[in-house]
Design an enzyme around this catalytic site. Structure first.
Site, mmCIF file in Angstrom:
data_model
loop_
_atom_site.group_PDB
_atom_site.id
_atom_site.type_symbol
_atom_site.label_atom_id
_atom_site.label_comp_id
_atom_site.label_asym_id
_atom_site.label_seq_id
_atom_site.Cartn_x
_atom_site.Cartn_y
_atom_site.Cartn_z
ATOM 1 N N SER A 245 -1.889 5.651 -15.747
ATOM 2 C CA SER A 245 -2.162 7.077 -15.479
ATOM 3 C C SER A 245 -1.839 7.868 -16.738
ATOM 4 O O SER A 245 -0.930 7.495 -17.494
ATOM 5 C CB SER A 245 -1.292 7.575 -14.322
ATOM 6 N N TYR B 128 6.956 8.370 -10.412
ATOM 7 C CA TYR B 128 5.594 7.806 -10.512
ATOM 8 C C TYR B 128 5.175 7.693 -11.980
ATOM 9 O O TYR B 128 4.663 6.649 -12.414
ATOM 10 C CB TYR B 128 4.633 8.713 -9.739
HETATM 11 P P1 NAP Z 1 -5.669 6.089 -3.059
HETATM 12 O O1 NAP Z 1 -6.974 6.778 -2.848
HETATM 13 O O2 NAP Z 1 -4.444 6.617 -2.407
HETATM 14 O O3 NAP Z 1 -5.861 4.543 -2.689
HETATM 15 C C1 NAP Z 1 -4.780 3.679 -2.852
HETATM 16 C C2 NAP Z 1 -5.192 2.256 -2.559
HETATM 17 O O4 NAP Z 1 -4.076 1.398 -2.826
HETATM 18 C C3 NAP Z 1 -5.601 2.017 -1.121
HETATM 19 O O5 NAP Z 1 -6.625 1.052 -1.115
HETATM 20 C C4 NAP Z 1 -4.324 1.487 -0.497
HETATM 21 O O6 NAP Z 1 -4.543 0.665 0.638
HETATM 22 C C5 NAP Z 1 -3.807 0.653 -1.643
HETATM 23 N N1 NAP Z 1 -2.370 0.405 -1.578
HETATM 24 C C6 NAP Z 1 -1.362 1.297 -1.538
HETATM 25 N N2 NAP Z 1 -0.182 0.679 -1.490
HETATM 26 C C7 NAP Z 1 -0.459 -0.642 -1.476
HETATM 27 C C8 NAP Z 1 0.330 -1.799 -1.417
HETATM 28 N N3 NAP Z 1 1.687 -1.732 -1.334
HETATM 29 N N4 NAP Z 1 -0.272 -3.009 -1.425
HETATM 30 C C9 NAP Z 1 -1.615 -3.085 -1.488
HETATM 31 N N5 NAP Z 1 -2.430 -2.036 -1.554
HETATM 32 C C10 NAP Z 1 -1.851 -0.821 -1.543
HETATM 33 O O7 NAP Z 1 -5.301 6.033 -4.621
HETATM 34 P P2 NAP Z 1 -6.205 6.225 -5.943
HETATM 35 O O8 NAP Z 1 -6.132 7.645 -6.319
HETATM 36 O O9 NAP Z 1 -7.509 5.539 -5.804
HETATM 37 O O10 NAP Z 1 -5.282 5.447 -6.988
HETATM 38 C C11 NAP Z 1 -5.561 4.135 -7.425
HETATM 39 C C12 NAP Z 1 -4.747 3.895 -8.681
HETATM 40 O O11 NAP Z 1 -5.101 4.876 -9.645
HETATM 41 C C13 NAP Z 1 -3.236 4.027 -8.462
HETATM 42 O O12 NAP Z 1 -2.563 3.058 -9.209
HETATM 43 C C14 NAP Z 1 -2.938 5.416 -8.997
HETATM 44 O O13 NAP Z 1 -1.616 5.521 -9.450
HETATM 45 C C15 NAP Z 1 -3.933 5.492 -10.141
HETATM 46 N N6 NAP Z 1 -4.235 6.857 -10.571
HETATM 47 C C16 NAP Z 1 -4.821 7.749 -9.710
HETATM 48 C C17 NAP Z 1 -5.075 9.032 -10.164
HETATM 49 C C18 NAP Z 1 -5.720 10.086 -9.295
HETATM 50 O O14 NAP Z 1 -5.717 11.277 -9.675
HETATM 51 N N7 NAP Z 1 -6.287 9.726 -8.147
HETATM 52 C C19 NAP Z 1 -4.722 9.399 -11.462
HETATM 53 C C20 NAP Z 1 -4.125 8.478 -12.291
HETATM 54 C C21 NAP Z 1 -3.893 7.193 -11.829
HETATM 55 P P3 NAP Z 1 -4.669 1.303 2.126
HETATM 56 O O15 NAP Z 1 -6.041 1.907 2.193
HETATM 57 O O16 NAP Z 1 -4.539 0.164 3.073
HETATM 58 O O17 NAP Z 1 -3.589 2.334 2.254
#
Ligand code: NAP
Length: 262
Positions: free
Chosen positions: A157, A171
């Site tokens: 991130s 985080y």
């Molecule tokens: P999201 O929409 O909240 O989706 C999270 C995903 O991770 C879901 O598929 C969830 O499964 C899964 N997950 C959560 N905890 C888990 C665990 N303990 N074991 C296995 N799977 C797990 O998140 P996102 O925004 O797509 O983020 C994905 C990645 O991008 C993360 O690493 C986040 O830190 C990074 N990121 C996101 C942003 C942003 O602005 N969105 C920015 C920078 C980095 P379930 O559906 O079963 O809950």
């Protein structure tokens, strides 16, 4: 719970590109799974809770002619992670790609208010989880252990550089660990056919902001983003797929910021 969809390949009919994508049921992981399948990968997604969302991703991939396996596996559980890789190998063959994407954040607050239980949850999923998945990948992919080589993309991130003060420094620090994992592991396995890179997304439209207590966070912060908008999960997926691809064959230990200039 594990779902092997009807059109999944068997190990005897092993595809050449096989991707494990953690957290593939929603957000960036789901977009990456769909793009990977469209580019010819057999896709194995993991998720933690949302069975229906994972099933929907697999159905979309199948409808487009791809193959998909969804495995309920908590990345912070060593047994679940080993099971995830074993099931992927059983269904498709040895993985050639890992997208270390699963990650969580919790309610916005300053460090002074954070409980030790919260710190442990964040580090268990975002750091230990990513390490366990990377470990299973480098136990299988390297040429020296009989693998076909491959590529790992860690989803870090921009928070790792910005620190997320007042919101979630826990985080942000967990993503700092992911950056260091990327540098160190890339050098460990560079001569053994495995590349390791990372993407650092900025503020992306997904459900993760609701977990922080502010579903509309993107709208609030977008004027501080040079491009004046949040990103789409599909825009992050494009960078991930490039890093996985042969087009990135001389790229390892590198970072792509997908953050609109932030
Ligand atoms: P999201 O929409 O909240 O989706 C999270 C995903 O991770 C879901 O598929 C969830 O499964 C899964 N997950 C959560 N905890 C888990 C665990 N303990 N074991 C296995 N799977 C797990 O998140 P996102 O925004 O797509 O983020 C994905 C990645 O991008 C993360 O690493 C986040 O830190 C990074 N990121 C996101 C942003 C942003 O602005 N969105 C920015 C920078 C980095 P379930 O559906 O079963 O809950």
């Amino acid at each position: 719970m594990n779902h092997v969809l009807p059109h999944a390949s068997s190990a005897s009919d092993s595809p050449s590109k096989i991707a494990v994508i953690t957290g593939g049921s929603r957000g960036i992981g789901a977009a990456t799974a769909k793009l990977a399948a469209a580019q010819g990968y057999a896709v194995c997604i993991s998720y933690r809770r949302h069975d229906a969302a994972a099933e929907q991703v697999c159905q979309t991939i199948r409808a487009a002619g791809g193959v998909c396996l969804a495995v309920r596996a908590d990345v912070s559980s060593e047994a679940d992670v080993i099971d995830l890789f074993d099931r992927c190998t059983e269904a498709f063959g040895t993985p050639t790609a890992l997208v270390n994407n699963a990650g969580i954040l919790e309610t916005q607050m300053p460090l002074a208010q954070m409980s030790v239980e919260r710190l442990q949850r964040i580090l268990a999923v975002n750091v230990i989880g990513a390490f366990l998945c990377a470990r299973e990948a480098v136990r299988r992919m390297p040429l020296s252990v009989g693998g076909k080589g491959g590529a790992i993309v860690n989803v870090s991130s921009r928070a790792s550089c910005l620190g997320s003060p007042g919101e979630y420094v826990d985080y942000a620090a967990s993503k700092g660990a992911i950056d260091t994992l990327t540098i160190g592991l890339s050098r460990e396995v560079a001569a053994d056919g495995v590349r390791v890179n990372a993407v650092r997304p900025g503020v992306i439209h997904t459900d993760i902001h609701a977990a922080g207590g502010e579903p509309d966070r993107v709208e609030r912060v977008k004027t501080g983003i040079p491009m004046q908008r949040g990103g789409a999960a599909e825009e992050v997926a494009q960078a991930i797929l490039w890093l996985l691809s042969d087009a990135a064959s001389y790229t390892t230990g590198s970072f792509i910021d997908v953050a609109g200039g932030r």
